[in-house]
Design a protein around this motif. Structure first.
Motif, mmCIF file in Angstrom:
data_model
loop_
_atom_site.group_PDB
_atom_site.id
_atom_site.type_symbol
_atom_site.label_atom_id
_atom_site.label_comp_id
_atom_site.label_asym_id
_atom_site.label_seq_id
_atom_site.Cartn_x
_atom_site.Cartn_y
_atom_site.Cartn_z
ATOM 1 N N SER A 110 -5.563 -6.392 -4.246
ATOM 2 C CA SER A 110 -4.590 -6.281 -5.330
ATOM 3 C C SER A 110 -3.611 -7.448 -5.273
ATOM 4 O O SER A 110 -3.055 -7.756 -4.208
ATOM 5 C CB SER A 110 -3.835 -4.958 -5.210
ATOM 6 N N THR A 112 -0.733 -7.527 -6.660
ATOM 7 C CA THR A 112 0.595 -6.955 -6.395
ATOM 8 C C THR A 112 0.801 -6.741 -4.900
ATOM 9 O O THR A 112 1.851 -7.073 -4.343
ATOM 10 C CB THR A 112 0.766 -5.625 -7.137
ATOM 11 N N ALA A 113 -0.218 -6.174 -4.250
ATOM 12 C CA ALA A 113 -0.126 -5.935 -2.810
ATOM 13 C C ALA A 113 0.013 -7.248 -2.054
ATOM 14 O O ALA A 113 0.787 -7.340 -1.092
ATOM 15 C CB ALA A 113 -1.352 -5.164 -2.324
ATOM 16 N N THR A 161 3.697 -2.044 -0.666
ATOM 17 C CA THR A 161 2.422 -2.705 -0.354
ATOM 18 C C THR A 161 1.377 -1.676 0.058
ATOM 19 O O THR A 161 0.222 -1.722 -0.380
ATOM 20 C CB THR A 161 2.609 -3.729 0.776
ATOM 21 N N ALA A 164 0.118 0.156 -2.893
ATOM 22 C CA ALA A 164 -0.790 -0.675 -3.685
ATOM 23 C C ALA A 164 -2.154 -0.779 -3.014
ATOM 24 O O ALA A 164 -3.196 -0.755 -3.690
ATOM 25 C CB ALA A 164 -0.182 -2.066 -3.873
ATOM 26 N N THR A 167 -3.986 2.809 -3.270
ATOM 27 C CA THR A 167 -4.487 3.171 -4.606
ATOM 28 C C THR A 167 -5.697 2.338 -5.001
ATOM 29 O O THR A 167 -6.446 2.731 -5.900
ATOM 30 C CB THR A 167 -3.383 3.000 -5.658
ATOM 31 N N ALA A 168 -5.885 1.185 -4.332
ATOM 32 C CA ALA A 168 -7.022 0.330 -4.685
ATOM 33 C C ALA A 168 -8.301 0.736 -3.959
ATOM 34 O O ALA A 168 -9.403 0.453 -4.442
ATOM 35 C CB ALA A 168 -6.700 -1.124 -4.354
#
Length: 207
Positions: A110, A112-113, A161, A164, A167-168
């Motif tokens: 991710s 974002t992560a 983090t 993120a 959830t991935a």
């Protein structure tokens, strides 16, 4: 109440910083006052007068507190920097392992992560720099508050983090790893957030 104990209690209530170092500092001050009191008693002063004289010689808590608080603030700055160096690299390793597993399962990392992890990593680098700087006799006035907010930013980035990352990845296939990362994140966040909060309080009082 004994003037010396009143003095020590007032000074202790005014100070913020690492508990162990603060306790040592208060103990040394109490011992110093006791030595001065003994000297006054040996000189023939009555106990109450000797205690008041010992306290007067040390200076008021308001006069003594600033130098004590500055020392505690530098110590707390180092404590927060060390907390960054202990917690962030471990979590970075956990996150990297999770991303490696995710790639093996066809799941890209991710963005974002990765961004949040980069924030935490940058904070750890700043923590290392702060440890080096605080070895000097003269610490820049702005360093404690910078370190405090750096620690706060990293402590916020940690759970975000992990969320993120979690959830991935498919929970059914990766729950043991994600559980370990979540537990480590919770412990690291708690330790770092508390240290950063105390560092902000120290900086507010010392500078």
């Amino acid at each position: 109440m004994n003037p010396i104990e009143s003095y020590v209690d007032e000074l202790e209530a005014d100070l913020r910083g690492p508990a162990r170092i603060k306790a040592r500092m208060i103990r040394e001050i109490r011992d110093g006052l006791a030595d001065t009191l003994d000297a006054r008693l040996e000189a023939g002063l009555p106990p109450e007068a000797a205690a008041r004289d010992a306290v007067r010689e040390f200076g008021t808590p308001a006069e003594v507190a600033p130098s004590c608080q500055r020392e505690l603030t530098v110590a707390q700055t180092r404590h927060t920097a060390f907390a960054l160096l202990v917690t962030v690299p471990v979590l970075l390793g956990c996150w990297r392992l999770a991303w490696t597993i995710g790639r093996d399962q066809g799941i890209p990392p991710s963005q974002t992560a990765q961004l949040l992890a980069a924030i935490a990593g940058t904070a750890a680098v700043m923590g290392c720099a702060a440890l080096l700087i605080t070895r000097r006799l003269s610490v820049p006035d702005g360093l404690p508050i910078v370190m405090a907010w750096t620690g706060t930013a990293a402590s916020i980035a940690m759970p975000l983090t992990t969320i993120a990352v979690a959830t991935a990845l498919p929970l059914a296939d990766n729950w043991p790893l994600l559980l370990i990362i979540a537990a480590g994140t919770l412990a690291a966040h708690s330790a770092l957030a508390n240290s950063a909060k105390t560092c902000r309080e120290c900086a507010a009082q010392a500078w």
